[in-house]
Design a protein around this motif. Structure first.
Motif, PDB file in Angstrom:
ATOM      1  N   GLN A  30       0.867  -1.198   0.186  1.00 53.00           N
ATOM      2  CA  GLN A  30       0.032  -0.011  -0.028  1.00 53.00           C
ATOM      3  C   GLN A  30       0.954   1.376   0.156  1.00 53.00           C
ATOM      4  O   GLN A  30       1.866   1.288   0.530  1.00 53.00           O
ATOM      5  N   SER A  31       0.339   2.215  -0.703  1.00 49.38           N
ATOM      6  CA  SER A  31       0.947   3.501  -0.433  1.00 49.38           C
ATOM      7  C   SER A  31       0.997   4.215   0.879  1.00 49.38           C
ATOM      8  O   SER A  31       0.270   3.690   1.542  1.00 49.38           O
ATOM      9  N   LEU A  32       1.802   5.241   1.235  1.00 50.38           N
ATOM     10  CA  LEU A  32       1.996   5.897   2.446  1.00 50.38           C
ATOM     11  C   LEU A  32       0.375   6.346   3.009  1.00 50.38           C
ATOM     12  O   LEU A  32      -0.231   5.944   3.932  1.00 50.38           O
ATOM     13  N   LYS A  33      -0.302   6.923   1.886  1.00 50.35           N
ATOM     14  CA  LYS A  33      -1.519   7.607   2.026  1.00 50.35           C
ATOM     15  C   LYS A  33      -2.710   6.550   2.425  1.00 50.35           C
ATOM     16  O   LYS A  33      -3.312   6.596   3.193  1.00 50.35           O
ATOM     17  N   GLU A  34      -2.652   5.630   1.444  1.00 49.27           N
ATOM     18  CA  GLU A  34      -3.502   4.498   1.690  1.00 49.27           C
ATOM     19  C   GLU A  34      -3.423   3.699   3.327  1.00 49.27           C
ATOM     20  O   GLU A  34      -4.198   3.432   3.800  1.00 49.27           O
ATOM     21  N   CYS A  36      -2.266   4.860   5.808  1.00 48.38           N
ATOM     22  CA  CYS A  36      -2.169   5.969   6.805  1.00 48.38           C
ATOM     23  C   CYS A  36      -3.862   6.098   6.955  1.00 48.38           C
ATOM     24  O   CYS A  36      -4.462   6.490   8.019  1.00 48.38           O
ATOM     25  N   SER A  37      -4.499   5.968   5.738  1.00 45.89           N
ATOM     26  CA  SER A  37      -6.190   6.342   5.835  1.00 45.89           C
ATOM     27  C   SER A  37      -6.919   5.380   6.431  1.00 45.89           C
ATOM     28  O   SER A  37      -7.892   5.433   7.011  1.00 45.89           O
ATOM     29  N   ILE A  49       0.464  11.127  15.028  1.00 41.30           N
ATOM     30  CA  ILE A  49       1.570  10.395  15.788  1.00 41.30           C
ATOM     31  C   ILE A  49       1.951   8.979  15.049  1.00 41.30           C
ATOM     32  O   ILE A  49       3.028   8.858  14.449  1.00 41.30           O
ATOM     33  N   ILE A  50       0.818   8.168  14.888  1.00 42.79           N
ATOM     34  CA  ILE A  50       0.916   6.965  14.486  1.00 42.79           C
ATOM     35  C   ILE A  50       1.704   6.979  12.917  1.00 42.79           C
ATOM     36  O   ILE A  50       2.573   6.363  12.433  1.00 42.79           O
TER      37      ILE A  50
END
Length: 109
Positions: A30-34, A36-37, A49-50
């Motif tokens: 997964q991408s960073l954005k995916e 983190c979402s 923070i995570i």
């Protein structure tokens, strides 16, 4: 230098659980954005923070352990080189802050 958040026991549990999930999502492609979402934390500050700490861990693994340059790390995470560089800068500041707090120095013992 920013102050570091003190976690409650419940926040520590959520942090540990979600950090593990975040790293696994990134490892699975997964991408960073995916990745983190999908963080499941009601508190916006804890969620951020995570996400921030997860990116630091991934940079440490990909750049420092595996030798990828920042462009390769950014490509792998589908994010910008600028975000990787800025996060790396913060990581270095964190280390320097820790050394200063402990009264240590870098070099031979």
């Amino acid at each position: 230098m920013p102050d570091y958040k003190e976690f409650s026991k419940d926040e520590e549990r959520i942090y540990d659980l979600e950090m593990g999930r975040l790293i696994e999502r990134i490892k699975s492609g997964q991408s960073l954005k995916e990745a983190c979402s999908s963080i499941e934390a009601e508190d916006d500050e804890l969620r951020q923070i995570i996400a921030d700490d997860g990116l630091k861990i991934v940079i440490a693994e990909l750049h420092y352990n595996q030798g990828m340059d920042f462009e390769q790390v950014a490509y792998r995470l589908k994010t910008t080189v600028e975000q990787i560089e800025e996060t790396n800068r913060i990581m270095i500041e964190d280390v320097m802050h820790t050394i200063k707090q402990k009264g240590g120095t870098i070099g031979n013992a």
